[in-house]
Design a protein around this motif. Structure first.
Motif, PDB file in Angstrom:
ATOM      1  N   PHE A   1       9.813   7.785   8.557  1.00 14.99           N
ATOM      2  CA  PHE A   1      10.130   6.734   9.518  1.00 14.99           C
ATOM      3  C   PHE A   1       8.873   6.238  10.217  1.00 14.99           C
ATOM      4  O   PHE A   1       8.635   5.032  10.312  1.00 14.99           O
ATOM      5  CB  PHE A   1      11.146   7.245  10.545  1.00 14.99           C
ATOM      6  CG  PHE A   1      11.402   6.261  11.652  1.00 14.99           C
ATOM      7  CD1 PHE A   1      12.219   5.164  11.433  1.00 14.99           C
ATOM      8  CD2 PHE A   1      10.818   6.431  12.893  1.00 14.99           C
ATOM      9  CE1 PHE A   1      12.451   4.253  12.444  1.00 14.99           C
ATOM     10  CE2 PHE A   1      11.041   5.520  13.910  1.00 14.99           C
ATOM     11  CZ  PHE A   1      11.863   4.429  13.688  1.00 14.99           C
ATOM     12  N   PHE A   2       8.065   7.161  10.714  1.00 18.54           N
ATOM     13  CA  PHE A   2       6.863   6.748  11.437  1.00 18.54           C
ATOM     14  C   PHE A   2       5.810   6.129  10.523  1.00 18.54           C
ATOM     15  O   PHE A   2       5.102   5.211  10.919  1.00 18.54           O
ATOM     16  CB  PHE A   2       6.283   7.921  12.233  1.00 18.54           C
ATOM     17  CG  PHE A   2       7.097   8.242  13.451  1.00 18.54           C
ATOM     18  CD1 PHE A   2       7.176   7.345  14.504  1.00 18.54           C
ATOM     19  CD2 PHE A   2       7.821   9.417  13.521  1.00 18.54           C
ATOM     20  CE1 PHE A   2       7.941   7.630  15.626  1.00 18.54           C
ATOM     21  CE2 PHE A   2       8.587   9.707  14.638  1.00 18.54           C
ATOM     22  CZ  PHE A   2       8.655   8.809  15.694  1.00 18.54           C
ATOM     23  N   LEU A   3       5.703   6.604   9.309  1.00 20.04           N
ATOM     24  CA  LEU A   3       4.776   5.984   8.365  1.00 20.04           C
ATOM     25  C   LEU A   3       5.262   4.614   7.901  1.00 20.04           C
ATOM     26  O   LEU A   3       4.465   3.737   7.607  1.00 20.04           O
ATOM     27  CB  LEU A   3       4.554   6.895   7.157  1.00 20.04           C
ATOM     28  CG  LEU A   3       3.672   8.103   7.408  1.00 20.04           C
ATOM     29  CD1 LEU A   3       3.788   9.079   6.250  1.00 20.04           C
ATOM     30  CD2 LEU A   3       2.232   7.682   7.617  1.00 20.04           C
ATOM     31  N   GLY A   4       6.570   4.438   7.845  1.00 18.15           N
ATOM     32  CA  GLY A   4       7.133   3.181   7.386  1.00 18.15           C
ATOM     33  C   GLY A   4       7.009   2.041   8.378  1.00 18.15           C
ATOM     34  O   GLY A   4       7.292   0.891   8.048  1.00 18.15           O
ATOM     35  N   ILE A   5       6.591   2.350   9.588  1.00 19.58           N
ATOM     36  CA  ILE A   5       6.419   1.298  10.591  1.00 19.58           C
ATOM     37  C   ILE A   5       5.283   0.356  10.210  1.00 19.58           C
ATOM     38  O   ILE A   5       5.350  -0.841  10.466  1.00 19.58           O
ATOM     39  CB  ILE A   5       6.179   1.929  11.986  1.00 19.58           C
ATOM     40  CG1 ILE A   5       7.457   2.637  12.441  1.00 19.58           C
ATOM     41  CG2 ILE A   5       5.763   0.882  13.001  1.00 19.58           C
ATOM     42  CD1 ILE A   5       7.293   3.436  13.710  1.00 19.58           C
ATOM     43  N   THR A   6       4.255   0.878   9.573  1.00 20.63           N
ATOM     44  CA  THR A   6       3.114   0.052   9.177  1.00 20.63           C
ATOM     45  C   THR A   6       3.184  -0.261   7.686  1.00 20.63           C
ATOM     46  O   THR A   6       3.748   0.501   6.897  1.00 20.63           O
ATOM     47  CB  THR A   6       1.789   0.779   9.463  1.00 20.63           C
ATOM     48  OG1 THR A   6       1.710   1.935   8.629  1.00 20.63           O
ATOM     49  CG2 THR A   6       1.689   1.188  10.918  1.00 20.63           C
ATOM     50  N   ILE A   7       2.601  -1.352   7.305  1.00 20.01           N
ATOM     51  CA  ILE A   7       2.571  -1.737   5.891  1.00 20.01           C
ATOM     52  C   ILE A   7       1.718  -0.757   5.094  1.00 20.01           C
ATOM     53  O   ILE A   7       2.077  -0.378   3.975  1.00 20.01           O
ATOM     54  CB  ILE A   7       2.052  -3.176   5.732  1.00 20.01           C
ATOM     55  CG1 ILE A   7       3.072  -4.145   6.331  1.00 20.01           C
ATOM     56  CG2 ILE A   7       1.785  -3.514   4.277  1.00 20.01           C
ATOM     57  CD1 ILE A   7       2.619  -5.576   6.366  1.00 20.01           C
ATOM     58  N   ILE A   8       0.614  -0.328   5.671  1.00 18.31           N
ATOM     59  CA  ILE A   8      -0.274   0.612   4.973  1.00 18.31           C
ATOM     60  C   ILE A   8       0.422   1.944   4.727  1.00 18.31           C
ATOM     61  O   ILE A   8       0.199   2.601   3.716  1.00 18.31           O
ATOM     62  CB  ILE A   8      -1.581   0.813   5.774  1.00 18.31           C
ATOM     63  CG1 ILE A   8      -2.355  -0.505   5.829  1.00 18.31           C
ATOM     64  CG2 ILE A   8      -2.423   1.921   5.193  1.00 18.31           C
ATOM     65  CD1 ILE A   8      -3.534  -0.486   6.764  1.00 18.31           C
ATOM     66  N   GLY A   9       1.301   2.347   5.623  1.00 17.13           N
ATOM     67  CA  GLY A   9       1.979   3.631   5.495  1.00 17.13           C
ATOM     68  C   GLY A   9       3.187   3.625   4.583  1.00 17.13           C
ATOM     69  O   GLY A   9       3.755   4.689   4.312  1.00 17.13           O
ATOM     70  N   LEU A  10       3.613   2.468   4.079  1.00 19.53           N
ATOM     71  CA  LEU A  10       4.822   2.402   3.255  1.00 19.53           C
ATOM     72  C   LEU A  10       4.787   3.285   2.008  1.00 19.53           C
ATOM     73  O   LEU A  10       5.771   3.971   1.721  1.00 19.53           O
ATOM     74  CB  LEU A  10       5.135   0.952   2.881  1.00 19.53           C
ATOM     75  CG  LEU A  10       5.766   0.120   3.999  1.00 19.53           C
ATOM     76  CD1 LEU A  10       5.935  -1.326   3.557  1.00 19.53           C
ATOM     77  CD2 LEU A  10       7.090   0.702   4.421  1.00 19.53           C
ATOM     78  N   PRO A  11       3.694   3.306   1.228  1.00 22.70           N
ATOM     79  CA  PRO A  11       3.703   4.203   0.064  1.00 22.70           C
ATOM     80  C   PRO A  11       3.833   5.675   0.453  1.00 22.70           C
ATOM     81  O   PRO A  11       4.501   6.453  -0.227  1.00 22.70           O
ATOM     82  CB  PRO A  11       2.362   3.951  -0.630  1.00 22.70           C
ATOM     83  CG  PRO A  11       1.809   2.730  -0.026  1.00 22.70           C
ATOM     84  CD  PRO A  11       2.477   2.506   1.275  1.00 22.70           C
TER      85      PRO A  11
ATOM     86  N   ILE B   1      -3.728   3.490  -9.511  1.00 24.13           N
ATOM     87  CA  ILE B   1      -3.148   3.365  -8.175  1.00 24.13           C
ATOM     88  C   ILE B   1      -2.566   4.702  -7.714  1.00 24.13           C
ATOM     89  O   ILE B   1      -2.763   5.115  -6.567  1.00 24.13           O
ATOM     90  CB  ILE B   1      -2.077   2.258  -8.150  1.00 24.13           C
ATOM     91  CG1 ILE B   1      -2.737   0.903  -8.371  1.00 24.13           C
ATOM     92  CG2 ILE B   1      -1.299   2.273  -6.847  1.00 24.13           C
ATOM     93  CD1 ILE B   1      -1.779  -0.237  -8.528  1.00 24.13           C
ATOM     94  N   ALA B   2      -1.859   5.400  -8.599  1.00 29.83           N
ATOM     95  CA  ALA B   2      -1.306   6.702  -8.249  1.00 29.83           C
ATOM     96  C   ALA B   2      -2.416   7.691  -7.929  1.00 29.83           C
ATOM     97  O   ALA B   2      -2.291   8.486  -6.992  1.00 29.83           O
ATOM     98  CB  ALA B   2      -0.430   7.231  -9.384  1.00 29.83           C
ATOM     99  N   LEU B   3      -3.508   7.653  -8.683  1.00 29.34           N
ATOM    100  CA  LEU B   3      -4.637   8.546  -8.416  1.00 29.34           C
ATOM    101  C   LEU B   3      -5.245   8.271  -7.048  1.00 29.34           C
ATOM    102  O   LEU B   3      -5.502   9.206  -6.275  1.00 29.34           O
ATOM    103  CB  LEU B   3      -5.690   8.401  -9.515  1.00 29.34           C
ATOM    104  CG  LEU B   3      -6.934   9.277  -9.366  1.00 29.34           C
ATOM    105  CD1 LEU B   3      -6.569  10.740  -9.461  1.00 29.34           C
ATOM    106  CD2 LEU B   3      -7.956   8.908 -10.419  1.00 29.34           C
ATOM    107  N   VAL B   4      -5.458   7.006  -6.720  1.00 28.14           N
ATOM    108  CA  VAL B   4      -6.027   6.641  -5.417  1.00 28.14           C
ATOM    109  C   VAL B   4      -5.084   7.057  -4.289  1.00 28.14           C
ATOM    110  O   VAL B   4      -5.520   7.621  -3.274  1.00 28.14           O
ATOM    111  CB  VAL B   4      -6.330   5.130  -5.364  1.00 28.14           C
ATOM    112  CG1 VAL B   4      -6.675   4.682  -3.955  1.00 28.14           C
ATOM    113  CG2 VAL B   4      -7.460   4.791  -6.318  1.00 28.14           C
ATOM    114  N   LEU B   5      -3.779   6.809  -4.462  1.00 28.05           N
ATOM    115  CA  LEU B   5      -2.814   7.205  -3.434  1.00 28.05           C
ATOM    116  C   LEU B   5      -2.762   8.722  -3.266  1.00 28.05           C
ATOM    117  O   LEU B   5      -2.644   9.225  -2.142  1.00 28.05           O
ATOM    118  CB  LEU B   5      -1.430   6.657  -3.772  1.00 28.05           C
ATOM    119  CG  LEU B   5      -1.241   5.159  -3.561  1.00 28.05           C
ATOM    120  CD1 LEU B   5       0.102   4.710  -4.120  1.00 28.05           C
ATOM    121  CD2 LEU B   5      -1.367   4.794  -2.101  1.00 28.05           C
ATOM    122  N   ASN B   6      -2.861   9.468  -4.371  1.00 24.86           N
ATOM    123  CA  ASN B   6      -2.876  10.930  -4.271  1.00 24.86           C
ATOM    124  C   ASN B   6      -4.115  11.423  -3.540  1.00 24.86           C
ATOM    125  O   ASN B   6      -4.034  12.365  -2.740  1.00 24.86           O
ATOM    126  CB  ASN B   6      -2.790  11.565  -5.659  1.00 24.86           C
ATOM    127  CG  ASN B   6      -1.376  11.634  -6.165  1.00 24.86           C
ATOM    128  OD1 ASN B   6      -0.439  11.870  -5.410  1.00 24.86           O
ATOM    129  ND2 ASN B   6      -1.207  11.407  -7.449  1.00 24.86           N
TER     130      ASN B   6
END
Length: 142
Positions: free
Chosen positions: A100-110, A4-9
């Motif tokens: 803040f702007f990334l946290g608005i969406t669920i996909i942007g939370l990580p 998961i960390a690799l995919v997120l990176n």
């Protein structure tokens, strides 16, 4: 490092992390070739590495690894004060706005969480270094 960390990176790099890290590396280069910025070049380089690969990485105090390091003593504290006044607060603020702007969406939370971690490191980087996320767990067994 987990899958998961690799995919997120990889997603992080593709969606702007590589450009942000390049900015840190360019800043570190110019700090290194100037006389005035030399004490902060390592901090800028470490910020670039952390920006390049934020998932599966954490910051730790360098005195856990190196005893008597100049960056972990009074000179490191003074360097952090100067860094904070000249650059740290607005760099951290930029990361927090992005979070803040990334946290608005669920996909942007990580990615928002990665920006919060980067904000903390950009605020006070001297005397700290990067380690794997499971550094403390592995060190406890030694």
């Amino acid at each position: 490092m987990s899958v998961i960390a690799l995919v997120l990176n990889i997603l992080w790099l593709a969606l702007g992390g590589a450009v942000a890290a390049l900015g840190w590396f360019v800043a570190a280069f110019f700090m290194a070739i100037s006389i005035i910025g030399l004490p902060w070049a390592r901090a800028a380089f470490d910020n670039g590495v952390y920006t390049l690969w934020p998932f599966g990485t954490r910051t730790i105090d360098r005195d856990l690894l190196y005893r008597g390091d100049i960056g972990t003593g009074p000179l490191g504290f003074l360097g952090n004060i100067i860094w904070f006044v000249l650059a740290g607060w607005w760099l951290a603020l930029g990361h927090l706005v992005a979070a803040f702007f990334l946290g608005i969406t669920i996909i942007g939370l990580p990615f928002a969480w990665a920006h919060v971690k980067l904000a903390g490191f950009a605020l006070w980087p001297i005397g700290r270094t990067l380690a794997s996320s499971d550094f403390r767990r592995r060190r406890a067994y030694y």
